[in-house]
Enzyme design. Sequence first.
Site, PDB file in Angstrom:
ATOM      1  N   CYS A 174       0.806  -1.225   0.000  1.00  0.00           N
ATOM      2  CA  CYS A 174       0.000   0.000   0.000  1.00  0.00           C
ATOM      3  C   CYS A 174       0.835   1.269   0.000  1.00  0.00           C
ATOM      4  CB  CYS A 174      -0.914   0.018   1.220  1.00  0.00           C
ATOM      5  SG  CYS A 174      -1.728  -1.553   1.554  1.00  0.00           S
ATOM      6  N   HIS A 310      -2.816   7.845   6.297  1.00  0.00           N
ATOM      7  CA  HIS A 310      -3.070   6.609   5.560  1.00  0.00           C
ATOM      8  C   HIS A 310      -4.566   6.317   5.620  1.00  0.00           C
ATOM      9  CE1 HIS A 310      -2.035   2.860   3.669  1.00  0.00           C
ATOM     10  NE2 HIS A 310      -2.555   2.147   4.657  1.00  0.00           N
ATOM     11  N   HIS A 350      -9.587   2.655  -1.149  1.00  0.00           N
ATOM     12  CA  HIS A 350      -8.153   2.355  -1.015  1.00  0.00           C
ATOM     13  C   HIS A 350      -7.607   1.978  -2.399  1.00  0.00           C
ATOM     14  CE1 HIS A 350      -4.355   0.980   0.286  1.00  0.00           C
ATOM     15  NE2 HIS A 350      -4.693   0.523   1.489  1.00  0.00           N
ATOM     16  N   SER A 615      20.004  39.847 -57.666  1.00  0.00           N
ATOM     17  CA  SER A 615      20.944  40.938 -57.914  1.00  0.00           C
ATOM     18  C   SER A 615      21.749  41.252 -56.657  1.00  0.00           C
ATOM     19  CB  SER A 615      20.193  42.163 -58.444  1.00  0.00           C
ATOM     20  OG  SER A 615      21.111  43.147 -58.895  1.00  0.00           O
TER      21      SER A 615
END
Length: 985
Positions: A174, A310, A350, A615
């Site tokens: 994870c 988390h 998750h 020219s």
Amino acid sequence: MDTTPDDGLDRIAVVGLACRVPGADDTERLWQNLLAGRESVVRLPVTGDEPEGYVPAAAPLDGPGDFDAEFFGMTPREAELTDPQHRLFLEHCWTALEHAGCDPARYDGRVGVWGGCGVNTYLVLNVLPHYRRADLLREYPAALLHGNDKDYLATRTAYRLGLTGPALSVQTACSTSLVAVAQACQSLLDYQCDMALAGGAALKLPQEWGYVYEEGGIQSPDGHCRPFDADAGGTVFGSGVGVVALKRLEDALADGDTVHAVILGAAVNNDGARRAGYAAPSVDGQAEVIAEAYRAAGISAATVGFVEAHGTGTAVGDPIELAALDEVFGAAGAATASVYVGSVKSNLGHLNAASGVIGLIKAVLAVRSGQVPPTVHYRARNPRTADGSPFTVNSTPRPWPRRDAPRRAGVSSFGVGGTNVHVVLEEPPARAEDGARTVRAHQIVPLSARTPEALEQARGRLVAGLRDGGLGALPDIAHTLQRGRRAFAHRTAVVHTTGPGAAEALAEASGRQAADAARVAFLFPGQGSQYSGMTAGLLETEPVFAAEIERCARLLRPETGCDLRELLARPAPEDGPDPLTSTELAQPVLFAVEYALARTVQALGVEPAGMLGHSLGEWVAATLSGVFALPDALRLVAARGRLMARMAPGDMLAVQLPEDEARALERPGLVLAAVNAPGQCVLSGTPETVAEAAGELVGRGVLTRLLETSHAFHSPALDPMLDPFAALVAEVPRNAPRLPFVSGVTGTWITGAQATDPAYWAEQARRPVRCADGLRTLAGAGRPVLLEVGPGRAMGRFAAQVNGPGTAAVATVRGQRQAGPDERTLLNAVARLWEHGVEVDWAAFSAPEERYTVPLPAYPFQRRTYWIDAPEDDRPAQDTSKAPEPPTTAQGTDTPQEDPVLVRVRQLWSDLLGVEDIAPGDDFFVLGGDSLLATRLASRIHRALGVRLPLDELFDEPSLERMAKLVTAHGGAIDHASTDHTEKR
């Protein structure tokens, strides 16, 4: 207590963001969803046959198999065999680079990549069931391994994007993607690379399935994730991908990058054995990694205002995580309820290996914008967490004002197996106000794509952003498109001063397909195109041009007695003649302008493949080619003008006649002076003979125009000056040309003998100008883009008449009768060159300016579905090793039967490449084949047709038809297939 980090060099800038998550295809939509408190976990339909405990909830991605295989150089077969997680990661690495304004092909540094992905259920559920054992034994392992094994995620990304820094696959469950970020930061600080991509991808299959809830397990009983809430019961697993682009902060600031946030420090550790089991979290391990991260950052945890946790919403995990945070923040003196804590899992579920980087992106957006998004479903504090905690969960969006210190946030991610990571962020440093910058008034806005359809979509996105005004200042938008985006074949570009104006111009602009390695030819017009005030604006805006004009003016002053810059800085007086009509001034001034323009264009990396001067213009070509040194050329051109001015007066007449009819008008005192295009010639002579010829032609209905000249150039009137001028040329060094240019005398490429012959340069003033022939000669050198390096568009119009439709001619200086800023005309020329495929050195172009890189709309990938469906039953896969029956012709028809060997080889191509409708003339390598696939093809031809083909012969005969003939020539046939003793089970 430390409140401010030191001023060391160990800070990392987040310069690019890319993500695709449930409910959001990019970071902007993700942020909108987060602020709105929107949950992207969806409810699935049920049939009533589900097992007990089934929860009909999922967090899916839309179109997980959709991919632009052609963009990344993959064949359809390779794409559908490749793990969609690899494809998602690859695509978002590209998008993160674009968001950072970095084209790795032009980036002056090494780009590294760190990433990981989840378990490859696509291989297990969708791909392998279609293979019998015999098929797996025959299939070269790399075909499946390279696109499916986690080991190859980073290295294949580096290969597809051309990244030369470290490429490491990271796998810590994870915490994978946030560990990848931490490792990338360390690599940057160790100078192993100069930019880093870091992130992860996860795809849960089947996406349309929910899950079975088990009491005490990690998954939610009702399909909702409730981090830190009293009713937290578990999480919901979903799919997503996220990537960030990182640079050392000092480099990002020096490069003018947009910095979204600054990473102050990071730490990674493992719980070891200090936990109840392998999958269980540890307060000690988490607390240690968090404390170590703040030590690395050099700040106190008490200065942090938000932590993206988390936060899986599990009954055990949340209290342990908050206990670890409480320990560190409490020890730092953080007050009760002074720090917001949240988790993006409440919105998205998750996302496994991608969860950490998605949490990081959320925190980056929070510190940048000064808002803390709500945590969805939060109602009451989890009773298993401590009273008096420094942390509080907000259920509604909260403003996050800047106080005594910059806004700071922490981000945690903890993996099953105990690998923990915590990253410390700070808001980006303030950028200087726009008013203090030096930028051009006009900006080139280039846009390109691989296909016409993608270009139209890219145009639509950019136009919408420009109209909205949210993309930033136009100089920064132009800078990002010029230097930070890959230049593809289908292009369009506009020049404007404002964003809304550029939007409208872009909406109306036409696109074109650029040529591969387009070449440029310089065209230098002759006397008659000049006017006082020409290029006045460029003296103000173009430093290279101004410097070259200053140099020429200094060298010419002794020759002309004046400063030519005064003639260029302002237009001629309205009540008097233009000073530049006099030959002795016109020729050196026009030479200087054309020479300075050419040097300006060359400074942008545009080198001519050939040149043609009309020219006087031929003198500029010769000087750029190295025949004459600039000081010598200026003295000779000034002398040429003085000598011509001393000749008898004369006139020149443009006539719309082909060369033979114009030459038929020659008589004493009247000659053909120039052949500019079919039906476009010039006669030169005494005023009397010119007037006589004009009268005759008017009577015949032929269009004529008397040119504004003082003398009869390219006529016998100049004979008295030829020897004196040749003598002057003989006095200066002359060299063979280094760059090719066309002789105006012959209309073909000049030779070294001609270029160094003084007599040639005298005759060049006397003989007719073979302009039309010269334009044909240039066109014969691959039809280069013709850049008229001088005032007006006359040479470009002649070229269109000579070479017909498709002639690309571009002007650099407006004509006398044209209005508008000089800068716009020159920049339009640069834009047109780029559109045609000419490479422009944008770094040199922007050198005088102070511009920034800004985020712009991402490339519109032309996705199509590459997906192998999982089998619906247990029937054995079809054995494809046997040759199909050759096609038969119906009785009684005249339809020819196709060669059965060609039919079989075509099927082998189709199986390997995933391409249908292969024509006999198609090339194996053009369709996407490579040396590895060719090796597999040779093996399959041996099994199917009984012949071993040498690889070098296979490479030499890459078309389907020729390869089939090669098989037959070596004795291969449908009934000669090699015996296969592989056991089929």
